[in-house]
Design a protein around this motif. Sequence first.
Motif, PDB file in Angstrom:
ATOM      1  N   PRO A 135       0.811  -1.228   0.000  1.00 28.69           N
ATOM      2  CA  PRO A 135       0.000   0.000   0.000  1.00 28.69           C
ATOM      3  C   PRO A 135       0.840   1.272   0.000  1.00 28.69           C
ATOM      4  N   GLN A 136       2.034   1.207   0.628  1.00 29.63           N
ATOM      5  CA  GLN A 136       2.894   2.401   0.635  1.00 29.63           C
ATOM      6  C   GLN A 136       3.468   2.670  -0.758  1.00 29.63           C
ATOM      7  N   ILE A 137       3.892   1.610  -1.464  1.00 28.77           N
ATOM      8  CA  ILE A 137       4.381   1.779  -2.839  1.00 28.77           C
ATOM      9  C   ILE A 137       3.249   2.283  -3.727  1.00 28.77           C
ATOM     10  N   LYS A 138       2.049   1.745  -3.530  1.00 27.65           N
ATOM     11  CA  LYS A 138       0.890   2.171  -4.322  1.00 27.65           C
ATOM     12  C   LYS A 138       0.625   3.662  -4.131  1.00 27.65           C
ATOM     13  N   SER A 139       0.619   4.108  -2.875  1.00 28.60           N
ATOM     14  CA  SER A 139       0.389   5.530  -2.607  1.00 28.60           C
ATOM     15  C   SER A 139       1.489   6.381  -3.224  1.00 28.60           C
ATOM     16  N   LEU A 140       2.727   5.891  -3.160  1.00 26.93           N
ATOM     17  CA  LEU A 140       3.856   6.653  -3.689  1.00 26.93           C
ATOM     18  C   LEU A 140       3.728   6.851  -5.197  1.00 26.93           C
ATOM     19  N   VAL A 141       3.483   5.759  -5.937  1.00 27.37           N
ATOM     20  CA  VAL A 141       3.459   5.881  -7.400  1.00 27.37           C
ATOM     21  C   VAL A 141       2.143   6.456  -7.916  1.00 27.37           C
ATOM     22  N   ASP A 142       1.071   6.349  -7.124  1.00 24.19           N
ATOM     23  CA  ASP A 142      -0.193   6.954  -7.547  1.00 24.19           C
ATOM     24  C   ASP A 142      -0.167   8.476  -7.472  1.00 24.19           C
ATOM     25  N   ASN A 143       0.607   9.001  -6.536  1.00 31.12           N
ATOM     26  CA  ASN A 143       0.569  10.439  -6.282  1.00 31.12           C
ATOM     27  C   ASN A 143       1.835  11.188  -6.683  1.00 31.12           C
ATOM     28  N   HIS A 144       2.870  10.424  -7.064  1.00 33.67           N
ATOM     29  CA  HIS A 144       4.137  11.067  -7.405  1.00 33.67           C
ATOM     30  C   HIS A 144       4.726  10.417  -8.654  1.00 33.67           C
ATOM     31  N   ALA A 145       5.266  11.214  -9.544  1.00 33.99           N
ATOM     32  CA  ALA A 145       5.866  10.708 -10.783  1.00 33.99           C
ATOM     33  C   ALA A 145       7.305  10.278 -10.508  1.00 33.99           C
ATOM     34  N   VAL A 146       7.457   9.050 -10.004  1.00 30.27           N
ATOM     35  CA  VAL A 146       8.771   8.496  -9.687  1.00 30.27           C
ATOM     36  C   VAL A 146       8.913   7.146 -10.376  1.00 30.27           C
ATOM     37  N   ARG A 147      10.154   6.694 -10.524  1.00 29.07           N
ATOM     38  CA  ARG A 147      10.456   5.363 -11.032  1.00 29.07           C
ATOM     39  C   ARG A 147      10.993   4.538  -9.875  1.00 29.07           C
ATOM     40  N   VAL A 148      10.362   3.395  -9.615  1.00 28.54           N
ATOM     41  CA  VAL A 148      10.652   2.607  -8.424  1.00 28.54           C
ATOM     42  C   VAL A 148      11.073   1.196  -8.822  1.00 28.54           C
ATOM     43  N   LEU A 149      12.124   0.691  -8.163  1.00 30.00           N
ATOM     44  CA  LEU A 149      12.543  -0.703  -8.315  1.00 30.00           C
ATOM     45  C   LEU A 149      12.705  -1.291  -6.928  1.00 30.00           C
ATOM     46  N   VAL A 150      11.991  -2.382  -6.665  1.00 28.89           N
ATOM     47  CA  VAL A 150      12.077  -3.035  -5.357  1.00 28.89           C
ATOM     48  C   VAL A 150      12.539  -4.467  -5.551  1.00 28.89           C
ATOM     49  N   THR A 151      13.189  -5.019  -4.525  1.00 31.89           N
ATOM     50  CA  THR A 151      13.597  -6.423  -4.554  1.00 31.89           C
ATOM     51  C   THR A 151      12.993  -7.139  -3.364  1.00 31.89           C
ATOM     52  N   GLY A 152      12.876  -8.452  -3.484  1.00 32.38           N
ATOM     53  CA  GLY A 152      12.369  -9.265  -2.384  1.00 32.38           C
ATOM     54  C   GLY A 152      12.848 -10.692  -2.484  1.00 32.38           C
ATOM     55  N   SER A 153      13.076 -11.310  -1.307  1.00 34.59           N
ATOM     56  CA  SER A 153      13.559 -12.686  -1.250  1.00 34.59           C
ATOM     57  C   SER A 153      12.477 -13.665  -0.843  1.00 34.59           C
ATOM     58  N   SER A 154      11.257 -13.196  -0.665  1.00 28.27           N
ATOM     59  CA  SER A 154      10.154 -14.067  -0.273  1.00 28.27           C
ATOM     60  C   SER A 154       9.029 -13.932  -1.275  1.00 28.27           C
ATOM     61  N   SER A 155       8.827 -14.985  -2.062  1.00 28.83           N
ATOM     62  CA  SER A 155       7.748 -14.963  -3.044  1.00 28.83           C
ATOM     63  C   SER A 155       6.396 -14.813  -2.367  1.00 28.83           C
ATOM     64  N   LEU A 156       6.238 -15.455  -1.193  1.00 26.81           N
ATOM     65  CA  LEU A 156       4.960 -15.388  -0.489  1.00 26.81           C
ATOM     66  C   LEU A 156       4.592 -13.951  -0.149  1.00 26.81           C
ATOM     67  N   ARG A 157       5.540 -13.208   0.409  1.00 24.87           N
ATOM     68  CA  ARG A 157       5.242 -11.854   0.870  1.00 24.87           C
ATOM     69  C   ARG A 157       5.174 -10.865  -0.287  1.00 24.87           C
ATOM     70  N   ILE A 158       5.937 -11.133  -1.347  1.00 19.62           N
ATOM     71  CA  ILE A 158       5.843 -10.268  -2.520  1.00 19.62           C
ATOM     72  C   ILE A 158       4.504 -10.491  -3.216  1.00 19.62           C
ATOM     73  N   GLU A 159       4.111 -11.771  -3.375  1.00 23.36           N
ATOM     74  CA  GLU A 159       2.825 -12.071  -4.012  1.00 23.36           C
ATOM     75  C   GLU A 159       1.672 -11.465  -3.222  1.00 23.36           C
ATOM     76  N   ALA A 160       1.792 -11.471  -1.896  1.00 19.09           N
ATOM     77  CA  ALA A 160       0.713 -10.940  -1.066  1.00 19.09           C
ATOM     78  C   ALA A 160       0.454  -9.468  -1.331  1.00 19.09           C
ATOM     79  N   GLY A 161       1.470  -8.743  -1.814  1.00 19.31           N
ATOM     80  CA  GLY A 161       1.297  -7.325  -2.062  1.00 19.31           C
ATOM     81  C   GLY A 161       0.944  -6.959  -3.480  1.00 19.31           C
TER      82      GLY A 161
END
Length: 352
Positions: A135-161
Amino acid sequence: LDLVDNLRSLNPWWRGQPGPPLPTFRRWPFARLQHLLGHGMTPASVLRGPRRVGKTVLLRQLIESLIAEAVNPQRILYIAFDELPTLRDLDEPVLAIARWYEREVLATTFNTAAHEGRPAFLFFDEVQNLEAWAPQIKSLVDNHAVRVLVTGSSSLRIEAGRDSLAGRISTLDLGPLLLREIAELRFGHSVAPFWADNGLDAVTHAEFWRSAVERSREDREIRGRAYAAFSERGAYPVAQERPDRPWPEVADYLNETVIKRAIQHDLRMGARGVRRDEKLLEEVFRLCCRYAGQTPGASVFVPEIQQALGGNVGWNRILNYLRFLDGTLLVRLIPPLELRLKRRKSPSKVSL
Protein backbone atom coordinates in the motif's frame (compact mmCIF):
# COMPACT_ATOMS: atom_id res chain seq x y z
CA LEU A 1 19.29 11.42 13.60
CA ASP A 2 20.60 7.83 13.42
CA LEU A 3 18.23 7.05 10.55
CA VAL A 4 19.34 10.13 8.61
CA ASP A 5 22.99 9.18 9.11
CA ASN A 6 22.24 5.65 7.92
CA LEU A 7 20.47 6.92 4.82
CA ARG A 8 23.33 9.24 3.93
CA SER A 9 25.79 6.38 4.47
CA LEU A 10 23.79 4.13 2.10
CA ASN A 11 23.80 6.88 -0.55
CA PRO A 12 27.42 8.13 -0.72
CA TRP A 13 26.87 9.53 -4.25
CA TRP A 14 24.92 12.41 -2.68
CA ARG A 15 28.30 13.62 -1.38
CA GLY A 16 30.15 12.89 -4.62
CA GLN A 17 31.66 9.68 -3.21
CA PRO A 18 31.60 6.24 -4.84
CA GLY A 19 29.61 3.26 -3.63
CA PRO A 20 31.20 -0.11 -2.81
CA PRO A 21 33.28 -1.83 -5.54
CA LEU A 22 31.10 -3.90 -7.86
CA PRO A 23 31.85 -6.88 -10.13
CA THR A 24 32.07 -6.12 -13.84
CA PHE A 25 29.95 -9.19 -14.59
CA ARG A 26 26.27 -8.33 -14.98
CA ARG A 27 23.51 -10.86 -14.64
CA TRP A 28 21.02 -11.36 -17.47
CA PRO A 29 18.20 -9.09 -16.12
CA PHE A 30 20.43 -5.98 -16.14
CA ALA A 31 19.40 -4.69 -19.58
CA ARG A 32 15.74 -5.51 -19.00
CA LEU A 33 15.75 -3.73 -15.64
CA GLN A 34 17.36 -0.70 -17.30
CA HIS A 35 14.46 -0.62 -19.76
CA LEU A 36 11.81 -1.10 -17.07
CA LEU A 37 13.36 1.59 -14.91
CA GLY A 38 13.61 4.14 -17.69
CA HIS A 39 10.81 3.32 -20.11
CA GLY A 40 8.68 0.54 -18.59
CA MET A 41 4.91 0.51 -18.86
CA THR A 42 4.54 0.57 -15.07
CA PRO A 43 6.04 3.08 -12.61
CA ALA A 44 7.31 0.31 -10.33
CA SER A 45 9.11 -2.98 -10.93
CA VAL A 46 9.81 -5.91 -8.60
CA LEU A 47 12.88 -8.13 -8.84
CA ARG A 48 12.37 -11.23 -6.72
CA GLY A 49 14.61 -14.22 -6.13
CA PRO A 50 16.30 -16.27 -3.41
CA ARG A 51 19.03 -14.82 -1.26
CA ARG A 52 22.58 -14.49 -2.64
CA VAL A 53 21.69 -14.60 -6.35
CA GLY A 54 22.76 -11.00 -6.99
CA LYS A 55 19.68 -8.80 -6.55
CA THR A 56 21.45 -6.14 -4.48
CA VAL A 57 24.45 -6.15 -6.83
CA LEU A 58 22.09 -5.55 -9.75
CA LEU A 59 20.52 -2.59 -7.96
CA ARG A 60 23.93 -1.08 -7.26
CA GLN A 61 25.05 -1.69 -10.86
CA LEU A 62 21.94 0.11 -12.10
CA ILE A 63 22.70 3.05 -9.81
CA GLU A 64 26.30 3.11 -11.07
CA SER A 65 25.01 3.03 -14.64
CA LEU A 66 22.63 5.97 -14.03
CA ILE A 67 25.44 8.06 -12.55
CA ALA A 68 27.71 7.14 -15.50
CA GLU A 69 24.95 8.43 -17.81
CA ALA A 70 25.19 11.83 -16.07
CA VAL A 71 22.02 11.45 -14.00
CA ASN A 72 22.29 13.83 -11.06
CA PRO A 73 23.13 11.63 -8.01
CA GLN A 74 20.63 13.62 -5.93
CA ARG A 75 17.89 11.98 -8.02
CA ILE A 76 18.81 8.49 -6.75
CA LEU A 77 17.65 7.02 -3.43
CA TYR A 78 18.71 3.56 -2.23
CA ILE A 79 17.38 1.89 0.95
CA ALA A 80 18.22 -1.60 2.24
CA PHE A 81 15.35 -2.54 4.53
CA ASP A 82 17.23 -5.45 6.10
CA GLU A 83 20.05 -3.17 7.30
CA LEU A 84 18.21 -0.31 9.07
CA PRO A 85 16.96 -1.27 12.55
CA THR A 86 15.98 2.37 13.10
CA LEU A 87 13.11 1.84 10.64
CA ARG A 88 11.17 -0.04 13.31
CA ASP A 89 10.27 3.24 14.99
CA LEU A 90 8.66 4.66 11.82
CA ASP A 91 5.04 4.44 10.77
CA GLU A 92 4.84 3.86 7.01
CA PRO A 93 8.65 3.94 6.54
CA VAL A 94 8.55 3.99 2.71
CA LEU A 95 6.43 7.13 2.64
CA ALA A 96 8.21 8.76 5.57
CA ILE A 97 11.64 8.31 3.99
CA ALA A 98 10.33 9.41 0.58
CA ARG A 99 9.02 12.64 2.12
CA TRP A 100 12.34 13.28 3.88
CA TYR A 101 14.33 12.57 0.71
CA GLU A 102 12.06 14.81 -1.37
CA ARG A 103 12.54 17.68 1.06
CA GLU A 104 16.17 17.32 2.15
CA VAL A 105 17.98 15.78 -0.85
CA LEU A 106 15.96 16.27 -4.02
CA ALA A 107 15.11 19.80 -2.82
CA THR A 108 11.93 19.90 -4.91
CA THR A 109 8.79 17.84 -5.22
CA PHE A 110 8.83 14.56 -7.12
CA ASN A 111 6.25 15.89 -9.58
CA THR A 112 8.13 19.13 -10.22
CA ALA A 113 11.31 17.16 -10.94
CA ALA A 114 9.43 14.91 -13.35
CA HIS A 115 7.89 17.89 -15.17
CA GLU A 116 11.41 19.23 -15.65
CA GLY A 117 12.52 15.95 -17.21
CA ARG A 118 14.58 14.74 -14.24
CA PRO A 119 12.45 12.15 -12.38
CA ALA A 120 13.71 10.53 -9.19
CA PHE A 121 14.80 6.87 -9.12
CA LEU A 122 13.94 5.03 -5.89
CA PHE A 123 15.53 1.65 -5.08
CA PHE A 124 14.02 -0.34 -2.19
CA ASP A 125 16.02 -3.48 -1.33
CA GLU A 126 14.48 -6.48 0.52
CA VAL A 127 11.16 -4.69 0.85
CA GLN A 128 9.37 -7.83 2.04
CA ASN A 129 10.78 -7.14 5.53
CA LEU A 130 8.26 -4.30 5.88
CA GLU A 131 4.68 -4.75 6.99
CA ALA A 132 2.17 -3.34 4.48
CA TRP A 133 4.88 -2.40 1.98
CA ALA A 134 2.56 -2.67 -1.04
CA PRO A 135 0.00 0.00 0.00
CA GLN A 136 2.89 2.40 0.63
CA ILE A 137 4.38 1.78 -2.84
CA LYS A 138 0.89 2.17 -4.32
CA SER A 139 0.39 5.53 -2.61
CA LEU A 140 3.86 6.65 -3.69
CA VAL A 141 3.46 5.88 -7.40
CA ASP A 142 -0.19 6.95 -7.55
CA ASN A 143 0.57 10.44 -6.28
CA HIS A 144 4.14 11.07 -7.40
CA ALA A 145 5.87 10.71 -10.78
CA VAL A 146 8.77 8.50 -9.69
CA ARG A 147 10.46 5.36 -11.03
CA VAL A 148 10.65 2.61 -8.42
CA LEU A 149 12.54 -0.70 -8.32
CA VAL A 150 12.08 -3.04 -5.36
CA THR A 151 13.60 -6.42 -4.55
CA GLY A 152 12.37 -9.26 -2.38
CA SER A 153 13.56 -12.69 -1.25
CA SER A 154 10.15 -14.07 -0.27
CA SER A 155 7.75 -14.96 -3.04
CA LEU A 156 4.96 -15.39 -0.49
CA ARG A 157 5.24 -11.85 0.87
CA ILE A 158 5.84 -10.27 -2.52
CA GLU A 159 2.82 -12.07 -4.01
CA ALA A 160 0.71 -10.94 -1.07
CA GLY A 161 1.30 -7.33 -2.06
CA ARG A 162 0.76 -7.61 -5.79
CA ASP A 163 -3.03 -7.46 -5.76
CA SER A 164 -3.07 -3.87 -4.49
CA LEU A 165 -0.43 -2.95 -7.10
CA ALA A 166 -2.23 -4.31 -10.16
CA GLY A 167 -1.41 -2.21 -13.21
CA ARG A 168 1.36 -0.35 -11.38
CA ILE A 169 4.05 -3.01 -11.13
CA SER A 170 6.07 -5.35 -13.37
CA THR A 171 7.63 -8.49 -11.88
CA LEU A 172 10.89 -10.17 -12.87
CA ASP A 173 12.12 -13.44 -11.33
CA LEU A 174 15.84 -14.03 -10.81
CA GLY A 175 17.18 -17.47 -9.99
CA PRO A 176 20.70 -18.91 -9.80
CA LEU A 177 23.09 -18.55 -12.74
CA LEU A 178 22.18 -19.70 -16.23
CA LEU A 179 24.70 -21.88 -18.07
CA ARG A 180 25.65 -18.99 -20.34
CA GLU A 181 26.21 -16.83 -17.26
CA ILE A 182 28.50 -19.49 -15.79
CA ALA A 183 30.41 -19.53 -19.09
CA GLU A 184 30.97 -15.77 -18.84
CA LEU A 185 31.62 -15.54 -15.10
CA ARG A 186 33.88 -18.57 -14.86
CA PHE A 187 35.58 -18.66 -18.26
CA GLY A 188 35.14 -15.15 -19.66
CA HIS A 189 33.18 -16.50 -22.66
CA SER A 190 30.18 -14.31 -23.47
CA VAL A 191 27.30 -16.19 -25.11
CA ALA A 192 24.37 -14.13 -26.36
CA PRO A 193 20.91 -15.62 -25.73
CA PHE A 194 19.46 -17.30 -28.80
CA TRP A 195 15.81 -16.95 -27.82
CA ALA A 196 14.89 -13.28 -27.40
CA ASP A 197 12.62 -11.98 -24.64
CA ASN A 198 8.93 -12.28 -25.49
CA GLY A 199 9.89 -14.17 -28.63
CA LEU A 200 7.12 -16.77 -28.72
CA ASP A 201 6.35 -16.04 -32.37
CA ALA A 202 9.76 -17.36 -33.37
CA VAL A 203 9.10 -20.91 -32.18
CA THR A 204 6.34 -21.33 -34.78
CA HIS A 205 8.87 -21.13 -37.62
CA ALA A 206 10.97 -24.11 -38.74
CA GLU A 207 13.94 -21.85 -39.43
CA PHE A 208 14.15 -20.97 -35.75
CA TRP A 209 14.70 -24.62 -34.84
CA ARG A 210 17.19 -25.22 -37.65
CA SER A 211 19.19 -22.21 -36.47
CA ALA A 212 18.93 -23.43 -32.88
CA VAL A 213 20.50 -26.76 -33.84
CA GLU A 214 23.35 -24.99 -35.62
CA ARG A 215 23.89 -22.63 -32.69
CA SER A 216 23.94 -25.62 -30.34
CA ARG A 217 26.73 -27.21 -32.34
CA GLU A 218 28.74 -23.97 -32.29
CA ASP A 219 28.43 -23.62 -28.52
CA ARG A 220 28.97 -27.29 -27.69
CA GLU A 221 32.45 -26.91 -26.17
CA ILE A 222 31.76 -23.93 -23.92
CA ARG A 223 28.38 -25.34 -22.94
CA GLY A 224 30.09 -28.55 -21.84
CA ARG A 225 32.63 -26.62 -19.76
CA ALA A 226 29.89 -24.53 -18.17
CA TYR A 227 27.84 -27.61 -17.35
CA ALA A 228 30.87 -29.29 -15.79
CA ALA A 229 31.40 -26.19 -13.62
CA PHE A 230 27.71 -26.21 -12.67
CA SER A 231 27.85 -29.92 -11.77
CA GLU A 232 30.90 -29.31 -9.62
CA ARG A 233 29.83 -26.20 -7.67
CA GLY A 234 26.20 -25.36 -8.43
CA ALA A 235 24.85 -22.09 -9.80
CA TYR A 236 25.02 -19.57 -6.97
CA PRO A 237 27.25 -16.69 -8.11
CA VAL A 238 29.61 -16.86 -5.12
CA ALA A 239 30.38 -20.51 -5.89
CA GLN A 240 31.44 -19.74 -9.46
CA GLU A 241 33.20 -16.41 -8.94
CA ARG A 242 35.47 -17.95 -6.29
CA PRO A 243 36.57 -21.28 -7.84
CA ASP A 244 39.80 -21.07 -5.80
CA ARG A 245 37.92 -21.57 -2.53
CA PRO A 246 37.42 -25.15 -1.30
CA TRP A 247 33.90 -26.41 -1.84
CA PRO A 248 33.27 -27.19 1.88
CA GLU A 249 33.98 -23.53 2.70
CA VAL A 250 31.59 -22.32 -0.02
CA ALA A 251 28.95 -24.87 1.03
CA ASP A 252 29.09 -23.70 4.66
CA TYR A 253 28.73 -20.09 3.52
CA LEU A 254 25.68 -20.87 1.37
CA ASN A 255 24.15 -22.96 4.13
CA GLU A 256 24.45 -20.08 6.60
CA THR A 257 23.44 -17.20 4.32
CA VAL A 258 20.81 -18.84 2.12
CA ILE A 259 19.30 -21.96 3.66
CA LYS A 260 19.43 -21.24 7.39
CA ARG A 261 18.58 -17.60 6.83
CA ALA A 262 15.46 -18.50 4.88
CA ILE A 263 14.38 -21.31 7.19
CA GLN A 264 15.08 -19.58 10.50
CA HIS A 265 14.13 -16.02 9.47
CA ASP A 266 11.32 -16.43 6.95
CA LEU A 267 9.88 -19.34 8.97
CA ARG A 268 8.96 -17.03 11.84
CA MET A 269 7.48 -14.22 9.75
CA GLY A 270 3.78 -13.48 9.95
CA ALA A 271 1.02 -14.58 12.30
CA ARG A 272 1.44 -18.28 11.40
CA GLY A 273 5.21 -18.23 11.84
CA VAL A 274 5.22 -18.96 15.56
CA ARG A 275 3.35 -22.23 14.95
CA ARG A 276 5.71 -23.59 12.29
CA ASP A 277 8.01 -26.50 13.17
CA GLU A 278 11.63 -25.71 12.30
CA LYS A 279 12.77 -29.36 12.53
CA LEU A 280 10.02 -30.48 10.17
CA LEU A 281 10.87 -27.74 7.68
CA GLU A 282 14.56 -28.70 7.73
CA GLU A 283 13.69 -32.36 7.14
CA VAL A 284 11.36 -31.51 4.26
CA PHE A 285 14.09 -29.39 2.68
CA ARG A 286 16.66 -32.17 3.16
CA LEU A 287 14.40 -34.58 1.28
CA CYS A 288 13.89 -31.99 -1.46
CA CYS A 289 17.67 -31.94 -1.90
CA ARG A 290 17.79 -35.74 -2.03
CA TYR A 291 14.99 -36.06 -4.57
CA ALA A 292 15.74 -32.96 -6.67
CA GLY A 293 14.67 -33.49 -10.27
CA GLN A 294 12.23 -36.24 -9.26
CA THR A 295 8.54 -36.33 -8.37
CA PRO A 296 8.37 -37.59 -4.78
CA GLY A 297 4.86 -37.71 -3.38
CA ALA A 298 3.22 -38.81 -0.16
CA SER A 299 4.59 -42.36 -0.49
CA VAL A 300 8.13 -40.95 -0.29
CA PHE A 301 7.86 -38.01 2.09
CA VAL A 302 5.53 -39.40 4.76
CA PRO A 303 7.42 -42.58 5.77
CA GLU A 304 10.85 -40.93 5.62
CA ILE A 305 9.79 -37.95 7.72
CA GLN A 306 7.94 -40.09 10.22
CA GLN A 307 11.03 -42.25 10.59
CA ALA A 308 13.35 -39.26 10.95
CA LEU A 309 11.21 -37.28 13.41
CA GLY A 310 9.52 -40.16 15.19
CA GLY A 311 6.05 -38.67 14.94
CA ASN A 312 2.80 -39.04 13.06
CA VAL A 313 3.22 -36.32 10.42
CA GLY A 314 0.51 -36.30 7.75
CA TRP A 315 0.85 -35.58 4.03
CA ASN A 316 -1.25 -32.41 4.11
CA ARG A 317 1.07 -30.87 6.67
CA ILE A 318 4.14 -31.87 4.66
CA LEU A 319 2.55 -30.44 1.53
CA ASN A 320 2.01 -27.11 3.29
CA TYR A 321 5.71 -27.02 4.19
CA LEU A 322 6.67 -27.86 0.60
CA ARG A 323 4.57 -24.91 -0.58
CA PHE A 324 6.17 -22.71 2.06
CA LEU A 325 9.66 -23.67 0.80
CA ASP A 326 8.48 -22.87 -2.73
CA GLY A 327 7.34 -19.49 -1.42
CA THR A 328 10.74 -18.75 0.13
CA LEU A 329 12.25 -19.47 -3.33
CA LEU A 330 14.55 -22.18 -1.92
CA VAL A 331 12.86 -24.83 -4.04
CA ARG A 332 10.60 -24.76 -7.06
CA LEU A 333 7.61 -27.09 -7.33
CA ILE A 334 6.94 -27.76 -11.00
CA PRO A 335 3.39 -29.09 -11.55
CA PRO A 336 2.96 -31.92 -14.05
CA LEU A 337 1.67 -31.30 -17.54
CA GLU A 338 -1.47 -33.44 -17.56
CA LEU A 339 -2.44 -34.40 -21.09
CA ARG A 340 -5.59 -36.20 -20.04
CA LEU A 341 -7.93 -34.54 -17.56
CA LYS A 342 -9.23 -37.86 -16.24
CA ARG A 343 -5.75 -39.02 -15.34
CA ARG A 344 -4.93 -38.87 -11.62
CA LYS A 345 -2.73 -35.85 -10.96
CA SER A 346 0.93 -36.67 -10.38
CA PRO A 347 3.10 -35.05 -7.68
CA SER A 348 5.04 -31.94 -8.55
CA LYS A 349 8.66 -32.21 -9.60
CA VAL A 350 11.06 -30.79 -7.04
CA SER A 351 13.75 -28.42 -8.32
CA LEU A 352 16.35 -26.60 -6.23
